[in-house]
Motif scaffolding. Structure first.
Motif, PDB file in Angstrom:
ATOM      1  N   PRO A 310       0.842  -1.206   0.000  1.00  0.00           N
ATOM      2  CA  PRO A 310       0.000   0.000   0.000  1.00  0.00           C
ATOM      3  C   PRO A 310       0.874   1.252   0.000  1.00  0.00           C
ATOM      4  CG  PRO A 310      -0.708  -1.569   1.693  1.00  0.00           C
ATOM      5  CD  PRO A 310       0.612  -2.052   1.179  1.00  0.00           C
ATOM      6  N   ASP A 311       0.367   2.306  -0.598  1.00  0.00           N
ATOM      7  CA  ASP A 311       1.151   3.546  -0.720  1.00  0.00           C
ATOM      8  C   ASP A 311       1.619   4.070   0.631  1.00  0.00           C
ATOM      9  OD1 ASP A 311       0.810   3.436  -3.423  1.00  0.00           O
ATOM     10  OD2 ASP A 311      -0.808   4.915  -3.504  1.00  0.00           O
ATOM     11  N   GLU A 312       0.786   3.897   1.676  1.00  0.00           N
ATOM     12  CA  GLU A 312       1.151   4.476   2.969  1.00  0.00           C
ATOM     13  C   GLU A 312       2.334   3.751   3.621  1.00  0.00           C
ATOM     14  OE1 GLU A 312      -2.463   1.722   3.693  1.00  0.00           O
ATOM     15  OE2 GLU A 312      -1.767   3.174   2.179  1.00  0.00           O
ATOM     16  N   LEU A 313       2.717   2.581   3.073  1.00  0.00           N
ATOM     17  CA  LEU A 313       3.851   1.842   3.623  1.00  0.00           C
ATOM     18  C   LEU A 313       5.134   2.067   2.827  1.00  0.00           C
ATOM     19  CD1 LEU A 313       2.196  -1.568   4.561  1.00  0.00           C
ATOM     20  CD2 LEU A 313       2.573   0.443   6.007  1.00  0.00           C
ATOM     21  N   VAL A 314       5.049   2.882   1.792  1.00  0.00           N
ATOM     22  CA  VAL A 314       6.228   3.195   0.981  1.00  0.00           C
ATOM     23  C   VAL A 314       6.718   4.579   1.386  1.00  0.00           C
ATOM     24  CG1 VAL A 314       7.139   3.476  -1.350  1.00  0.00           C
ATOM     25  CG2 VAL A 314       5.346   1.777  -0.908  1.00  0.00           C
ATOM     26  N   LEU A 315       7.769   4.600   2.191  1.00  0.00           N
ATOM     27  CA  LEU A 315       8.281   5.854   2.740  1.00  0.00           C
ATOM     28  C   LEU A 315       9.629   6.188   2.110  1.00  0.00           C
ATOM     29  CD1 LEU A 315       7.483   5.301   6.531  1.00  0.00           C
ATOM     30  CD2 LEU A 315       6.007   6.206   4.722  1.00  0.00           C
ATOM     31  N   GLY A 316       9.733   7.392   1.568  1.00  0.00           N
ATOM     32  CA  GLY A 316      10.981   7.826   0.957  1.00  0.00           C
ATOM     33  C   GLY A 316      11.063   7.458  -0.521  1.00  0.00           C
TER      34      GLY A 316
END
Length: 510
Positions: A310-316
């Motif tokens: 999910p997008d919210e788990l892709v940081l940076g």
């Protein structure tokens, strides 16, 4: 500059009466109309080595003028009626790009003119309801001259049916059915060059060495047939690897492994004093190819896992870092593969495989009955796999077990390849055992991929942290891979139980 396309065609004896003897193909399958074109005057000079290495492997290289595709053409055999045709612009010398693609066949031997073939071609184009070209019927009046002084001359006519790109090969069957009703049958020669070499005498004295007689139906016959098939496959895959075609590196690497496995498993058939050095060279080539393949698989695996988050788990800047990592590693390994195929060491390996097939160092076991000799080799590989599995599963979870399972995976491959050699002789019993070995190999392969991915993800996380980026996503992917590896280990118990069923081996023990 080169261009490549697939060419699918069949050759026929010419109809009596020439063009007038051709049947009307309007309404045959999707053919809505037939239009005339030509005539064309084609002039081709075919090049080959002195001992006709290209022709011996069903490949051709020509410099042709006339027609819409004047230039240099290298044709490489594929399955059935199809060939890969690589085109390069006209020049006085053989283009370097085509020399390189032919290198696995020529082994660097000098290319020289062997036959000149001139054709007067009359063309009929088969078109669909929208006017698109489906295929061409070409009636050729052929004149062939040997290039060597004092060589012979030959003349003949032939009919050729060639599909347009993207047209289903089934159209050839429909057209052939109509031609046969008019008494038009397939030509004896597979190509103009083959017939020209035969009828002008240009091919005299260049026949390939025959394999030794006296081993038909023996264990040696089955082992040599497998070695011959895989050695030919290695040569055929070379141009695809040089062209960086999808899956080509993987297929060549697997071919190296199959050959290595066969030479190892069947040392009772082939003298290891000859085959052990060959196995070492095949190991070297597989290792060179493996760098590219492993990098490709690893990049695809990490990319696919990242895409599922999910997008919210892709940081940076995770995707950007992965792309940089793939490009930096990918260019290096592709260059390494090309360098390996350009070495004299690689060409010596191909020569050694040829020599093995033509003058095999047969041992006493080669004359043995397949049911005994081949079955014994397969069962010995099973015993090795069972030993590796027992050792690996005795370790507690951790690096030692992971290493042991990787060794077991390699043993499963050897069993699978030994079974492939024996399958034509021993049939379903060995095929079933090979299938179970493949299941073990596949599961352990997934496990190993997860282990390797964890190492790569840890490196990416360290690099991200050092650059002041969040390492959260890399850590998350690492955890998923670790969980996947543990799941494969839990599945292994059931898969190995099925593969180690004594009933599988019983038919091979008599």
């Amino acid at each position: 500059m080169t261009q490549s396309k697939r060419e699918t065609e069949r050759k026929y004896e010419p109809p009596s009466g020439g063009v007038a003897g051709l049947p009307d193909l309007t309404g045959v399958g999707p053919v809505a109309s037939v239009t005339a074109a030509g005539p064309e005057e084609l002039d081709a000079v075919y090049h080959d080595t002195e001992d006709l290495r290209l022709a011996g492997s069903s490949a051709t290289l020509r410099r042709r003028t006339g027609g819409p595709d004047a230039g240099w053409h290298l044709k490489l055999p594929l399955a059935g009626d199809t060939r890969e045709e690589v085109w390069a612009p006209l020049s006085d010398e053989v283009p370097e790009s085509l020399r390189e693609l032919a290198l696995s066949r020529t082994r660097g031997a000098e290319l020289r003119p062997v036959v000149r073939i001139r054709s007067t071609r009359t063309v009929r184009r088969l078109r669909d309801a929208k006017g698109g070209v489906l295929a061409e019927l070409s009636l050729d009046e052929v004149r062939a001259d040997a290039a060597a002084s004092g060589g012979g001359r030959a003349e003949w006519s032939e009919l050729e049916v060639e599909l347009a790109e993207g047209v289903h090969a089934g159209l050839l069957d429909v057209v052939e059915k109509k031609l046969r009703k008019k008494g038009i049958v397939r030509a004896d020669s597979p190509s103009k060059l083959a017939r020209a070499l035969r009828e002008t005498g240009a091919g005299a004295g260049a026949e390939p060495e025959r394999c030794p007689e006296g081993v038909a139906g023996s264990a040696g016959a089955y082992v040599l047939a497998y070695v011959r098939e895989q050695a030919g496959r290695l040569v055929s895959l070379d141009p695809a690897v040089r062209g960086d075609l999808p899956d080509a590196v993987h297929q060549m690497r697997v071919t190296c492994r199959r050959l290595r496995g066969c030479l190892r498993s069947y040392r009772s058939v082939l003298d290891r004093r000859v085959t052990d050095p060959l196995r070492a060279e095949l190991r070297w080539l597989a290792a060179e190819l493996g760098v590219a393949r492993d990098q490709e698989v690893l990049g695809e695996r990490i990319g696919a896992a990242l895409a599922e988050l999910p997008d919210e788990l892709v940081l940076g800047p995770v995707a950007a870092r992965l792309r940089v990592w793939e490009v930096s590693h990918g260019g290096e390994v592709r260059s390494r593969t090309r360098e390996a195929l350009a070495t004299p060491r690689y060409l010596r390996l191909l020569d050694a495989l040829d020599a093995l097939v033509r003058r095999p160092p047969l041992r006493a076991g080669a004359a043995g009955k397949p049911a005994r000799t081949l079955a014994r080799a397969v069962l010995k590989e099973y015993d090795r796999l069972a030993g590796r599995m027992e050792e690996a599963l005795a370790f507690p979870a951790g690096r030692a077990r992971e290493t042991g399972l990787h060794e077991a995976r390699k043993a499963a491959k050897k069993l699978r390849y030994a079974a492939e050699v024996a399958r034509p002789a021993l049939g379903k019993p060995v095929a079933r055992l090979g299938k179970r070995a493949k299941a073990v190999q596949s599961l352990l392969g997934e496990h190993q991929d997860a282990v390797v991915a964890q190492d790569a993800l840890r490196g990416l996380a360290v690099a991200a942290h050092g650059a002041g980026e969040s390492a959260f996503t890399w850590g998350l992917l690492h955890g998923l891979e670790r969980a996947g590896a543990e799941a494969r280990q839990r599945e292994l118990t059931e898969v190995w139980r099925a593969a180690s069923d004594p009933a599988l081996r019983a038919p091979l023990q008599h």
